[in-house]
Every structure is written in structure tokens, then in C-alpha cells.
Design a protein around this motif. Structure first.
Motif, PDB file in Angstrom:
ATOM      1  N   ARG A 274       0.801  -1.248   0.016  1.00 47.24           N
ATOM      2  CA  ARG A 274      -0.052   0.116  -0.211  1.00 47.24           C
ATOM      3  C   ARG A 274       0.850   1.250  -0.119  1.00 47.24           C
ATOM      4  O   ARG A 274       1.760   1.308   0.656  1.00 47.24           O
ATOM      5  CB  ARG A 274      -0.851   0.130   1.297  1.00 47.24           C
ATOM      6  N   HIS A 275       0.443   2.303  -0.952  1.00 54.30           N
ATOM      7  CA  HIS A 275       1.453   3.455  -0.925  1.00 54.30           C
ATOM      8  C   HIS A 275       0.262   4.608  -0.774  1.00 54.30           C
ATOM      9  O   HIS A 275      -0.770   4.593  -1.883  1.00 54.30           O
ATOM     10  CB  HIS A 275       2.109   3.733  -2.095  1.00 54.30           C
ATOM     11  N   ASP A 276       0.188   5.583   0.169  1.00 55.53           N
ATOM     12  CA  ASP A 276      -0.552   6.512   0.433  1.00 55.53           C
ATOM     13  C   ASP A 276       0.248   7.841   0.178  1.00 55.53           C
ATOM     14  O   ASP A 276       1.275   7.971   0.422  1.00 55.53           O
ATOM     15  CB  ASP A 276      -1.283   6.316   1.833  1.00 55.53           C
ATOM     16  N   THR A 277      -0.876   8.869   0.233  1.00 53.00           N
ATOM     17  CA  THR A 277      -0.467  10.361   0.238  1.00 53.00           C
ATOM     18  C   THR A 277      -1.450  10.923   1.224  1.00 53.00           C
ATOM     19  O   THR A 277      -2.649  10.822   1.295  1.00 53.00           O
ATOM     20  CB  THR A 277      -0.612  10.996  -1.220  1.00 53.00           C
ATOM     21  N   ARG A 278      -0.706  11.490   2.210  1.00 48.28           N
ATOM     22  CA  ARG A 278      -1.302  12.191   3.373  1.00 48.28           C
ATOM     23  C   ARG A 278      -1.032  13.606   3.513  1.00 48.28           C
ATOM     24  O   ARG A 278       0.144  14.029   3.507  1.00 48.28           O
ATOM     25  CB  ARG A 278      -1.302  11.383   4.572  1.00 48.28           C
ATOM     26  N   LEU A 279      -2.086  14.287   3.299  1.00 53.81           N
ATOM     27  CA  LEU A 279      -1.746  15.725   3.486  1.00 53.81           C
ATOM     28  C   LEU A 279      -2.691  16.593   4.572  1.00 53.81           C
ATOM     29  O   LEU A 279      -4.078  16.153   4.451  1.00 53.81           O
ATOM     30  CB  LEU A 279      -2.167  16.439   2.105  1.00 53.81           C
ATOM     31  N   ARG A 280      -2.271  17.006   5.396  1.00 55.67           N
ATOM     32  CA  ARG A 280      -3.015  17.331   6.603  1.00 55.67           C
ATOM     33  C   ARG A 280      -2.831  18.769   7.184  1.00 55.67           C
ATOM     34  O   ARG A 280      -1.719  19.156   7.440  1.00 55.67           O
ATOM     35  CB  ARG A 280      -2.939  16.381   7.694  1.00 55.67           C
ATOM     36  N   THR A 281      -3.976  19.583   7.482  1.00 52.81           N
ATOM     37  CA  THR A 281      -3.636  20.938   8.071  1.00 52.81           C
ATOM     38  C   THR A 281      -4.415  20.886   9.572  1.00 52.81           C
ATOM     39  O   THR A 281      -5.448  20.208   9.505  1.00 52.81           O
ATOM     40  CB  THR A 281      -4.493  21.839   7.225  1.00 52.81           C
ATOM     41  N   SER A 282      -3.406  21.065  10.488  1.00 58.58           N
ATOM     42  CA  SER A 282      -3.941  21.357  11.957  1.00 58.58           C
ATOM     43  C   SER A 282      -3.906  22.729  12.454  1.00 58.58           C
ATOM     44  O   SER A 282      -2.827  23.368  12.422  1.00 58.58           O
ATOM     45  CB  SER A 282      -3.519  20.197  12.828  1.00 58.58           C
ATOM     46  N   THR A 283      -5.012  23.295  13.433  1.00 60.54           N
ATOM     47  CA  THR A 283      -4.845  24.499  13.828  1.00 60.54           C
ATOM     48  C   THR A 283      -4.945  24.373  15.370  1.00 60.54           C
ATOM     49  O   THR A 283      -5.612  23.432  15.932  1.00 60.54           O
ATOM     50  CB  THR A 283      -5.601  25.534  13.215  1.00 60.54           C
ATOM     51  N   ASP A 284      -4.344  25.135  16.218  1.00 57.77           N
ATOM     52  CA  ASP A 284      -4.209  25.287  17.599  1.00 57.77           C
ATOM     53  C   ASP A 284      -4.491  26.665  17.988  1.00 57.77           C
ATOM     54  O   ASP A 284      -3.447  27.471  17.859  1.00 57.77           O
ATOM     55  CB  ASP A 284      -3.313  24.591  18.404  1.00 57.77           C
ATOM     56  N   PHE A 285      -5.785  27.105  18.650  1.00 57.07           N
ATOM     57  CA  PHE A 285      -5.876  28.451  19.136  1.00 57.07           C
ATOM     58  C   PHE A 285      -6.118  28.404  20.615  1.00 57.07           C
ATOM     59  O   PHE A 285      -6.970  27.642  20.983  1.00 57.07           O
ATOM     60  CB  PHE A 285      -7.029  29.052  18.335  1.00 57.07           C
ATOM     61  N   ARG A 286      -5.273  29.250  21.299  1.00 55.61           N
ATOM     62  CA  ARG A 286      -5.390  29.295  22.880  1.00 55.61           C
ATOM     63  C   ARG A 286      -5.704  30.647  23.391  1.00 55.61           C
ATOM     64  O   ARG A 286      -4.851  31.506  22.833  1.00 55.61           O
ATOM     65  CB  ARG A 286      -4.383  28.633  23.474  1.00 55.61           C
ATOM     66  N   MET A 287      -6.200  30.979  24.540  1.00 58.73           N
ATOM     67  CA  MET A 287      -6.326  32.090  25.347  1.00 58.73           C
ATOM     68  C   MET A 287      -6.122  31.693  26.794  1.00 58.73           C
ATOM     69  O   MET A 287      -6.772  30.694  27.183  1.00 58.73           O
ATOM     70  CB  MET A 287      -7.748  32.729  25.255  1.00 58.73           C
ATOM     71  N   ILE A 288      -4.778  32.235  27.228  1.00 55.51           N
ATOM     72  CA  ILE A 288      -4.693  32.185  28.728  1.00 55.51           C
ATOM     73  C   ILE A 288      -5.401  33.189  29.641  1.00 55.51           C
ATOM     74  O   ILE A 288      -5.176  34.329  29.186  1.00 55.51           O
ATOM     75  CB  ILE A 288      -3.146  31.996  28.919  1.00 55.51           C
ATOM     76  N   LYS A 289      -5.953  32.821  30.611  1.00 57.49           N
ATOM     77  CA  LYS A 289      -6.731  33.814  31.468  1.00 57.49           C
ATOM     78  C   LYS A 289      -6.264  33.681  32.613  1.00 57.49           C
ATOM     79  O   LYS A 289      -5.678  32.794  33.467  1.00 57.49           O
ATOM     80  CB  LYS A 289      -8.412  33.208  31.252  1.00 57.49           C
ATOM     81  N   ASP A 290      -6.358  34.664  33.354  1.00 57.15           N
ATOM     82  CA  ASP A 290      -6.104  35.131  34.786  1.00 57.15           C
ATOM     83  C   ASP A 290      -7.083  34.521  35.904  1.00 57.15           C
ATOM     84  O   ASP A 290      -8.104  34.131  35.445  1.00 57.15           O
ATOM     85  CB  ASP A 290      -5.773  36.448  35.433  1.00 57.15           C
ATOM     86  N   SER A 291      -7.164  34.635  37.092  1.00 55.14           N
ATOM     87  CA  SER A 291      -8.287  34.225  38.043  1.00 55.14           C
ATOM     88  C   SER A 291      -9.760  35.034  37.891  1.00 55.14           C
ATOM     89  O   SER A 291     -10.383  34.606  38.218  1.00 55.14           O
ATOM     90  CB  SER A 291      -7.729  34.524  39.540  1.00 55.14           C
ATOM     91  N   LEU A 292      -9.470  36.118  37.022  1.00 56.74           N
ATOM     92  CA  LEU A 292     -10.679  36.944  36.994  1.00 56.74           C
ATOM     93  C   LEU A 292     -11.104  36.717  35.572  1.00 56.74           C
ATOM     94  O   LEU A 292     -12.203  37.233  35.155  1.00 56.74           O
ATOM     95  CB  LEU A 292     -10.454  38.559  37.073  1.00 56.74           C
ATOM     96  N   GLU A 293     -10.514  35.774  35.054  1.00 54.43           N
ATOM     97  CA  GLU A 293     -10.752  35.222  33.679  1.00 54.43           C
ATOM     98  C   GLU A 293     -10.582  36.455  32.409  1.00 54.43           C
ATOM     99  O   GLU A 293     -11.112  36.356  31.451  1.00 54.43           O
ATOM    100  CB  GLU A 293     -12.333  34.813  33.398  1.00 54.43           C
ATOM    101  N   ASN A 294      -9.604  37.207  32.634  1.00 59.60           N
ATOM    102  CA  ASN A 294      -9.125  38.320  31.749  1.00 59.60           C
ATOM    103  C   ASN A 294      -7.838  37.517  30.657  1.00 59.60           C
ATOM    104  O   ASN A 294      -7.172  36.725  31.342  1.00 59.60           O
ATOM    105  CB  ASN A 294      -8.353  39.377  32.516  1.00 59.60           C
TER     106      ASN A 294
END
Length: 803
Positions: A274-294
Motif C-alpha cells: 500500500r502506498h498512500d499520500t497524506r496531506l493534513r492541516t491542523s490548527t491550535d488557538f489558545r487564550m490563557i486567562k487569569d483568576s478573573l478570567e481576563n
């Protein structure tokens, strides 16, 4: 330990007490194939009155080829035995009295012998066969099975889901045991996702889904067992199948399967490339918040990956039929996977004022390969009494995996010269299992089974890291990224099951005892963590046959999920220095109590199988993500306090004459997670589900079209959820040369809708990840069936849904 032995002995004594109860009138027997002497499953056995040839009732044989009629009235009867592709048999007349227990013994049925190009088949066994305790997916009947892999086959099976990474889940749980031919397999344990994506679908005979198995089976897996049964021909003479497929994006594969049986020796084998071709796009978005959720910082990441995996899969085996009572079998499997992966990952980090803090690219060149070798040998002795057997089996496996990563980091903000680092990850495994199993039907209504097994696993994980020293212009070892971890596990297990039928009611009681010895050796830290425990795993299955078309089933089993080597390894992997993954050597095995209530109704046109299930789990382990600094996320494993899940699953199959067959599966899941021990005060609950539709349309006598639609709803996780998704696949098969060959066309993800999204939402972190691949894959294939065969088994095609 004396108390445990006493409990087990008491259970056996209690079970045997039932054997002394009075047995009632019945009519039973067994159907076997004439040339192979193998039991025949799903054979139709009809009971007729001799006086007017009217039909009394009918049943189908079970996996052992046996059938039973209960509560037969006094009179004279005959049996009609029929199966597609075999000659129909009518037994001589026989009499039944009010108290008789008639054993018709073993009846042999003979296949209608023909050469492939002389016959046209007009009817076939259905692709999905359901019962209240097992689902059987006949892979060879799937019109998509020629071009695809095992991973794509699983996408079409009720209750099963496959993620973008190829990870399999059953009824919403990723803790599922995957077996090959009923036994553990190294490649399924170490890297099941990669193996399933490369195993050719047309080397698989069928896939069995057992959601609440008896004590005979290993209790591993929250959701149950997926058993992949590989093809093993037993037909007389020489025969086989050759397939070849070519697809878009430089994809191609080919498979050869063969079987040769001159007399007492049966040779079988297969080879797939078996011979395959694999093209993949992945994203990662993050927001870090303080104790007051800012929001105090934001993180954006996008990764473009490309690789061309090549795999070789080979199987070779032989059976030697010493005589009618003794058989010796030996087989070997080999699997090799190689690929070169390139990744281009861009990262952008900003502060609370949206000012750029970091802006850089991290490029990866990954040269990987892995191989698996398996050897199995068995000896079976059949006693004089039917189904009275003794079986010995030995399985040995070896696995080696290498991942050679070379990274280049290019900086834009703040600007500095490029940096380079490498990681070499290697893993070795030696595993095996030795077992003995004994089955004895005490009489027509009572059967016992018992067995003992020893299973051992030894794994060695080696991580070597280095970085480029610009002052010396050489790579030097990075002590912080270099480590060694060894894992060992040995399990001694014994089981006993007792089955009994009383008129329309039957039950099976089982008890399994396992003594586990687990050792985690943190060699780099000169530290060892051990876990030793003995536990009992009971199972109960009750069944009531309302009529020949309807039955109820109630079952319970206790199950376990033991952490594997990589889940215990505490040393992080550094593929991405801002996304680290590590195990936890102190994680405990999770314990599950599983209940199911099912109903089944079947007639000549349709079948419906609704099932209610409930699982209570404690010490369940789950992935937990935490920030260890302002930009680095560590994901590891922890034990949950408890988790409850319940669901309703409905499988509906309908057939309209010989033109159309439909399989519709709907599942509704309820899940409640208690993660109070991880610092979350509130329980989390969610309702999710999925829907699958498979349709086979016979356009002409030689042309078939197939459609498969899948929808999955959002799923709950301890820190968030996985979002919904859907897809549609289509395929066409045209038989040519009077059925000796076929042309096949498949299109995966017709509307390009396949994508995977997940969210984490905690007081201190919001994260959304997505994964998308080039999923619209087109294959054109050709299948040639050669040799003289007793029964036509058409190979067809399978959607490619590679991950």
C-alpha cells in the motif's frame, strides 16, 4: 488468596448444581461443511410436518454449527437444511413423543461445485449480521472493501468511530480492545491507528463487535472488543484473489490472497502493498486567562503536514489435519511501515495588549519505520462427543519502531539565527501468550468451558535528544530530553463459564480471575514503580426467546482498562516543545461495571435490534492539559473520581427484494463525568449521538452501487468537548467476465466535509483545535478471482478514508 480460591470454587459448585435439574423435550443437531468438516454458521434449518408439509418453525445455526428446537409437539416431522451456494438437504421422516429428546447428530452439507466463470450468483449473505450480544460485519460483502484499509472498514460499522489520527472508539469510548483472530496483537497494542490504516481491507474476512463479552474473553476495554478475523481459506484445490487499485494524489495498492488444500494439508496466505499520500492541516488557538478570567496571552498555531506511507503486510499459514480428531496449525504475520514526514508549523504568540511576543516557524523532517512479527501455533483435539474439545495455543510477537526527527526553528520576532535540534525515539516490544482451553457439552442443554492463560509484555522506550551548538558547529546531547523507560507486565488468568438452556430461556454464568504484575522502570531516574493485584471479573448473560423471530437479552460484565507502557512513561516527548505529552507511572487501572438490555426481532424482510446499556466507571483515566509556563502546554493522564454513561442504540436492517438493502444505525449517549479529584467542583453531563446509513443498490445483475453516510454529534470530554462532523462515501462495482473479475470505483468524502474539532474551556484556558485532511479520495480498481472454488465469495470495494 485462600478467600479468592474459595470464592471461585464456590461459584463452580453453584454452577454445576444446575446440571442436575430436569431437562425438557427438544430437537437438536449440528451442521458441518462436507469437505472441511468445519461447523457452518447461519445455516437455515426448517421443521416441517410430514402429514401436510406445513412449516412449523425455523432456526439458524450458531457459530458452532448447532441448532435447537424447543417444545416440539408430538408428531411426525422432517427437516429442510439450506444455505446459499450449498445443496438443500431433506432428512428422512422421524417421530417426536411428548418426552423425547432427539439428537439428529451431525449432518454434512455439500457446496455446489463450479468454476467461477460458469455461475452467476443472485443472492448473498448480508453485509451486517446482528444479534443481541454480537454484531458481525462481513467485510467481503462491503462494496468498498477492495481499495480501502481496516481503518476505513471500521468507519462503516455500527457504534464505531475513527478519528483524524486513526484512533478507534466504540460507543463513545476510546478504551476498546482490538484483537486479531481473537488474540492480542502487538501492532494493535503499540500503534493500532497506524496499523489499521495500512492493513488491506480485503485480507479481512469479518469484524466482530462484542460490547459485553463473557468471562472467556479478556476483560480489557471499557466499551468491549473489536475482533478482526483475517481470511483463512479452506476450500479444496487452489484458488485466490488478486486486486489492484490506483487513486488520485499518487495513491496505489495491491493485494494477493490464496488458498491451497490438496488433502490433509491446508496452506493459506496473503500479501499486500500500500502506498498512500497524506496531506493534513491542523490548527491550535489558545487564550490563557487569569483568576478573573481576563485574557493575558493568545497563542495561534497552524501546521501543514505531508507524508507518503508505504506498507507491506504478509501472512502465511498451514493446517495439518492429522485425522478427524486432531489438527495442528501454524501461522506467521509480518508488517512493515515506512514513511518520510515533512511539517511546516507556524506559531504566533501575543500578550494581553495584542503585542507580538513570539513569531516563528518550526519545521520537521521525520523518518519513521516500524515492523511487527507474529508467530502462532496451536493444537486442537476433538473428543468423541460433539463440541467436546481441548485446545493448546502459543503466540509470540516482536515489535520495533524508530522515529528520527530533525527540527529547524526559524525566528521572526524576536529575530535571531536559526536553531536546530533532533530527537531519536525508539521502542522495542516482546510479548507472548500461552493458553489451554477446554469445552465440554454435558448434555444437549448444558455446556461448560474453562481455560488458563499466561500473557507477558516487555517494552523498552528510548528517547535521545540533541541540539546544535553554533560555537562548536556540532550537535551535542541534550540531557533534559534524553531518557530510558522500561515496562513489564505479566498476567495469569483462569476462567470458567456455565451455559444452560431451559425451554425458551437460557443463561451463561462466568467468572474470570486475573493476577497482574506490572513494573515501570524509570531507568534514567533509577526508580521503579510496581503494581500487583488479583481481581475477579464475573459475567452474566440471560436470554429469553419469545418466538423464532424475537428474543430478549440481559447481560452484565465487570471490565478493566490497564494503562499501557506509553501511558505510564513519565518522560515527555519533545516533537513540539510547546505541546508536551507524558505518561503517569502512578495511574491506576480503571474498573468498569457494564450492563446491557437488548431485544431482537427478525423476519424475511427486516431486522431491528435496540439495545440499552449503562456503564459505571471508577478510577477511569483521562487526558488532562495544564500550562507549565506561559507558552508550554503539558498533556498527561490522571484518574477520574468516577464516570457514568448510558445509551440507546438501534440497528435497523431492511431488504427490498433483490434490489435494495439498507442498514441504519442510530446511537444516543448520555455521559456524566465527576472530576472533583482533579479540582473541578461541578459534575459535567452531556448528551451526544451518531447516525450511520449504508445502502446497497443492485443496478443490474452484475452492477452494484453503495452509499455510506456518517454523522457524529458533539462529545463530552473532562475539560471540554469534541465538535460534530459528517461525511458521505459512494462506490460502484461492475462484474465482468461472468463474475470472474470486477471493475470498481470509489469516492471518499464526496462533499469534502470531513474535519475534526475539539474545545477545552476551563477558568484559566480556552483552546480550540482543528484537523482537516485532503479527504476526497478516488480509487479505480480491478479484482480477479482465480482457481476452482466451492463457493463464490466476491471481493468488492471499500471507501478510502485514510487519516
Amino acid at each position: 488468596m485462600n478467600l479468592k480460591i474459595f470464592s471461585f470454587t464456590l461459584f463452580i459448585a453453584f454452577a454445576f448444581n444446575f446440571a442436575n435439574a430436569q431437562t425438557l423435550s427438544s430437537l437438536s443437531g449440528k451442521i458441518i461443511e462436507q469437505s472441511t468438516k468445519e461447523p457452518m454458521e447461519f445455516v437455515n434449518v426448517a421443521l416441517y410436518h410430514t402429514t401436510d408439509s406445513s412449516l412449523v418453525t425455523g432456526v439458524v445455526t450458531d457459530k458452532n454449527g448447532t441448532y435447537t428446537f424447543a417444545n416440539v409437539n408430538e408428531g411426525k416431522y422432517y427437516l429442510q437444511i439450506s444455505f446459499i451456494g450449498f445443496e438443500t438437504i431433506f432428512t428422512p421422516e422421524f417421530s417426536v413423543s411428548t418426552t423425547s429428546q432427539i439428537d439428529k447428530g451431525t449432518i454434512e452439507i455439500k457446496a455446489s461445485s463450479y468454476v467461477l466463470n460458469d455461475v452467476t450468483v443472485t443472492d448473498e449473505k448480508s453485509i451486517l449480521q446482528t444479534s443481541i450480544d454480537k454484531k458481525i460485519y462481513n467485510v467481503g460483502k462491503d462494496i468498498m472493501s477492495t481499495s480501502g484499509s481496516a481503518s476505513q472498514i471500521l468507519e462503516n460499522i455500527p457504534s464505531v468511530a475513527v478519528s483524524v489520527d486513526g484512533n478507534v472508539s466504540l460507543r463513545g469510548s476510546s478504551n476498546v480492545t482490538i484483537l486479531i483472530n481473537g488474540r492480542p496483537s502487538t501492532m494493535m497494542r503499540v500503534n493500532s491507528a497506524a496499523a489499521l490504516q495500512q492493513i488491506p481491507a480485503n485480507t479481512i474476512e469479518r469484524i466482530e463487535i462484542i460490547t459485553n463479552p463473557s468471562a472467556k474473553y479478556k476483560p480489557d476495554g471499557t466499551a468491549g472488543i473489536i475482533n478482526i478475523v483475517l481470511k483463512k481459506g479452506v476450500k479444496q484445490g487452489f484458488n485466490g484473489t488478486l486486486t489492484a487499485n490506483i487513486g488520485n494524489e499518487n495513491r496505489y495498492n495491491s493485494t494477493l490472497t490464496f488458498n491451497y488444500r490438496p488433502n490433509k494439508i491446508n496452506l493459506f496466505g496473503s500479501y499486500g502493498y500500500r502506498h498512500d499520500t497524506r496531506l493534513r492541516t491542523s490548527t491550535d488557538f489558545r487564550m490563557i486567562k487569569d483568576s478573573l478570567e481576563n485574557v493575558i496571552s493568545k497563542f495561534d498555531y497552524i501546521n501543514l503536514a505531508h507524508y507518503n506511507p508505504q506498507s507491506h503486510t504478509a501472512n502465511l499459514g498451514a493446517d495439518y489435519f492429522i485425522n478427524d480428531k486432531n489438527t495442528i496449525s501454524i501461522s506467521g504475520n509480518y508488517f512493515l511501515l515506512k514513511f518520510l514526514r515533512t511539517e511546516d508549523a507556524a506559531t504566533f504568540i501575543s500578550d494581553s495588549a495584542l503585542q507580538t511576543v513570539n513569531d516563528f516557524n518550526r519545521n520537521r523532517l521525520d523518518d519513521e519505520y516500524e515492523w511487527d512479527k507474529e508467530l502462532s501455533a496451536s493444537y486442537e483435539h476433538k473428543f468423541k462427543k460433539e463440541d467436546h474439545t481441548l485446545n493448546f495455543e502459543l503466540n509470540m510477537t516482536k515489535h520495533h519502531e524508530v522515529e528520527d526527527n530533525k527540527f529547524t526553528q526559524e525566528y521572526r520576532t524576536p529575530f535571531k539565527i536559526n536553531s536546530y535540534d533532533n530527537t531519536l525515539i525508539q521502542q522495542w516490544e516482546n510479548a507472548g501468550e500461552a493458553l489451554v482451553e477446554y469445552a465440554n457439552p454435558i448434555n444437549e442443554d448444558v455446556e461448560i468451558e474453562t481455560g488458563y492463560s499466561t500473557e507477558w509484555i516487555n517494552q523498552d522506550f528510548s528517547f535521545y535528544g540533541e541540539h546544535f551548538d553554533t560555537s562548536q558547529n556540532v550537535f551535542i546531547s541534550d540531557i533534559g530530553k534524553t531518557n530510558r523507560f522500561k515496562f513489564g507486565q505479566m498476567i495469569h488468568a483462569g476462567y470458567f463459564t456455565y451455559k444452560r438452556t431451559i425451554e425458551d430461556f437460557s443463561f451463561e454464568l462466568g467468572l474470570r480471575g486475573e493476577d497482574a504484575i506490572i513494573t515501570s522502570n524509570l531507568e534514567s531516574l533509577d526508580s521503579t514503580v510496581t503494581q500487583n493485584y488479583f481481581k475477579l471479573y464475573p459475567s452474566i448473560h440471560l436470554s429469553y426467546e419469545v418466538s423464532s423471530k424475537a428474543a430478549f437479552n440481559l447481560s452484565y460484565s465487570k471490565r478493566v482498562v490497564r494503562p499501557e507502557g506509553d501511558e505510564l512513561n513519565p518522560f515527555p516527548e519533545y516533537e513540539d516543545p510547546r505541546n508536551l505529552f507524558s505518561g503517569n507511572p502512578f495511574i491506576k487501572p480503571e474498573q468498569i461495571h457494564s450492563f446491557e438490555l437488548g431485544y431482537q426481532f427478525k423476519n424475511d424482510t427486516f431486522a431491528i435490534v435496540p439495545t440499552l446499556y449503562y456503564r459505571y466507571k471508577y478510577d477511569g483515566f483521562t487526558e488532562v492539559s495544564r500550562y507549565i509556563n506561559d507558552s508550554t502546554l503539558l498533556t498527561t493522564f490522571e484518574n477520574l473520581a468516577k464516570e457514568q454513561s448510558a445509551g440507546l442504540e438501534i440497528i435497523f436492517s431492511w431488504r427490498y427484494k433483490k434490489l435494495l438493502s439498507l442498514n441504519l444505525t442510530g446511537s444516543l449517549f448520555y455521559n456524566q463525568i465527576d472530576a472533583s479529584n482533579l479540582g473541578y467542583s461541578k459534575k459535567k453531563t452531556a448528551v451526544s449521538g451518531n447516525l450511520k446509513l449504508g445502502a446497497n443498490i443492485n443496478l443490474t445483475k452484475s452492477a452494484v452501487m453503495q452509499l455510506n453516510a456518517n454523522y457524529r454529534s458533539a462529545e463530552l470530554t473532562p475539560q471540554g468537548n469534541n465538535l460534530a462532523g459528517y461525511s458521505l462515501n459512494a462506490g460502484l462495482r461492475q462484474d465482468i467476465f461472468k463474475g470472474k473479475a470486477s471493475l470498481l470505483l470509489t469516492v471518499s468524502d464526496v462533499f469534502k466535509t470531513m474535519r475534526w474539532e475539539s474545545e477545552i474551556n476551563t477558568p484559566f484556558l480556552y483552546q480550540k483545535t482543528t484537523a482537516k485532511r485532503k479527504s476526497q479520495i478516488i480509487y479505480l480498481g480491478f479484482t480477479w478471482r482465480f482457481g476452482k472454488m466451492n463457493k463464490k465469495t466476491p471481493e468488492e470495494l471499500k471507501f478510502d478514508e485514510q487519516k
